[in-house]
Scaffold this motif. Structure first.
Motif, PDB file in Angstrom:
ATOM      1  N   LEU A  55       0.807  -1.225   0.000  1.00 37.53           N
ATOM      2  CA  LEU A  55       0.000   0.000   0.000  1.00 37.53           C
ATOM      3  C   LEU A  55       0.837   1.271   0.000  1.00 37.53           C
ATOM      4  N   ILE A  56       2.059   1.194   0.495  1.00 37.34           N
ATOM      5  CA  ILE A  56       2.856   2.411   0.574  1.00 37.34           C
ATOM      6  C   ILE A  56       3.151   2.971  -0.817  1.00 37.34           C
ATOM      7  N   HIS A  57       3.052   2.122  -1.834  1.00 45.28           N
ATOM      8  CA  HIS A  57       3.248   2.570  -3.217  1.00 45.28           C
ATOM      9  C   HIS A  57       1.930   3.053  -3.849  1.00 45.28           C
ATOM     10  N   ILE A  58       0.809   2.740  -3.203  1.00 45.30           N
ATOM     11  CA  ILE A  58      -0.506   3.048  -3.772  1.00 45.30           C
ATOM     12  C   ILE A  58      -1.227   4.123  -2.965  1.00 45.30           C
ATOM     13  N   ASN A  59      -1.282   3.907  -1.656  1.00 41.90           N
ATOM     14  CA  ASN A  59      -1.997   4.821  -0.761  1.00 41.90           C
ATOM     15  C   ASN A  59      -1.256   4.883   0.577  1.00 41.90           C
ATOM     16  N   PRO A  60      -0.224   5.718   0.674  1.00 45.34           N
ATOM     17  CA  PRO A  60       0.573   5.762   1.907  1.00 45.34           C
ATOM     18  C   PRO A  60      -0.226   6.185   3.131  1.00 45.34           C
ATOM     19  N   PHE A  61      -1.305   6.960   2.938  1.00 45.49           N
ATOM     20  CA  PHE A  61      -2.139   7.352   4.083  1.00 45.49           C
ATOM     21  C   PHE A  61      -2.804   6.130   4.699  1.00 45.49           C
ATOM     22  N   CYS A  62      -3.319   5.255   3.859  1.00 47.37           N
ATOM     23  CA  CYS A  62      -3.950   4.025   4.344  1.00 47.37           C
ATOM     24  C   CYS A  62      -2.909   3.124   5.002  1.00 47.37           C
ATOM     25  N   ALA A  63      -1.730   3.037   4.381  1.00 42.89           N
ATOM     26  CA  ALA A  63      -0.661   2.219   4.956  1.00 42.89           C
ATOM     27  C   ALA A  63      -0.254   2.745   6.334  1.00 42.89           C
ATOM     28  N   ALA A  64      -0.202   4.056   6.489  1.00 42.98           N
ATOM     29  CA  ALA A  64       0.171   4.652   7.777  1.00 42.98           C
ATOM     30  C   ALA A  64      -0.865   4.331   8.848  1.00 42.98           C
TER      31      ALA A  64
END
Length: 212
Positions: free
Chosen positions: A178-187
């Motif tokens: 996810l950090i490559h797609i949506n870092p906010f969600c990954a965080a």
């Protein structure tokens, strides 16, 4: 502090690697202040200039030179913690990317040597410090994005191996993707499941972007 359940010992290098690393890695650490080295080990080795966490850069090269390693179970050194150290300083005060880049070299070394336990530990160790920097750059310090781009590319190349590794937990695998797609969600996932993968200052912060 003494190493729990470990008596003072004189070990051959392979025994040290097999029995103490990685299980006691956090207690033994890589910091120079907790060790005494023979001067001859530095005949051809030097700490790299201009890099922070410089002891991490020569830890494995030093181990490869050692035939025997003595481990003590007594606390003989008192370490003074201060608020102006590198680890306590502002994120932008230093270039911190070498900290996890060298850990990626450790991953490659253990994999090439067929040292499976050490490889799995080193892979998770690399992930922890990669995530800390990635979340910091992508969510809080965008001025570092250009410098960080090469590290994002290197991390992307690891995704197939990460996804198949049974010693990497599901939360880390999901964040790695996810950090490559949506870092906010990954965080958000990191805050709930793997807070050690975030800088201290970000563990309780609300991401700037509202998430569903």
């Amino acid at each position: 502090k003494p190493i729990e359940n470990t008596r003072s010992s004189l070990l051959m290098r392979q025994d040290f690697m097999d029995n103490l690393y990685p299980e006691h890695f956090e207690r033994i650490g890589i910091s120079a202040w907790g060790k005494l080295y023979r001067r001859q080990l530095f005949d051809k080795l030097r700490y790299p200039e201009g890099k922070i966490y410089e002891d991490l850069h020569i830890y494995l090269p030093l181990l490869r030179q050692c035939q025997r390693i003595a481990v003590l179970d007594q606390p003989l050194y008192y370490y003074y913690l201060k608020n102006v150290s590198i680890t306590k300083s502002n994120y932008l005060a230093y270039c911190r990317f070498d900290e996890f880049a060298i850990r990626l070299e450790h991953v490659s070394y253990f994999r090439s040597c067929g040292m499976r336990r050490q490889y799995h530990y080193a892979l998770n160790d690399y992930l922890t410090f990669f995530f800390r920097n990635a979340f910091a750059v992508l969510l809080k310090y965008p001025q570092k994005k250009q410098d960080f781009a090469i590290h994002m590319q290197n991390h992307r190349k690891l995704l197939p191996a990460l996804w198949l590794d049974p010693y990497v937990c599901r939360a880390r695998k999901l964040c790695a993707l996810l950090i490559h797609i949506n870092p906010f969600c990954a965080a958000k996932i990191a805050q709930r499941c793997i807070p050690e993968c975030l800088l201290d200052e970000m563990r309780n912060e609300k991401p700037e972007s509202e998430l569903p």
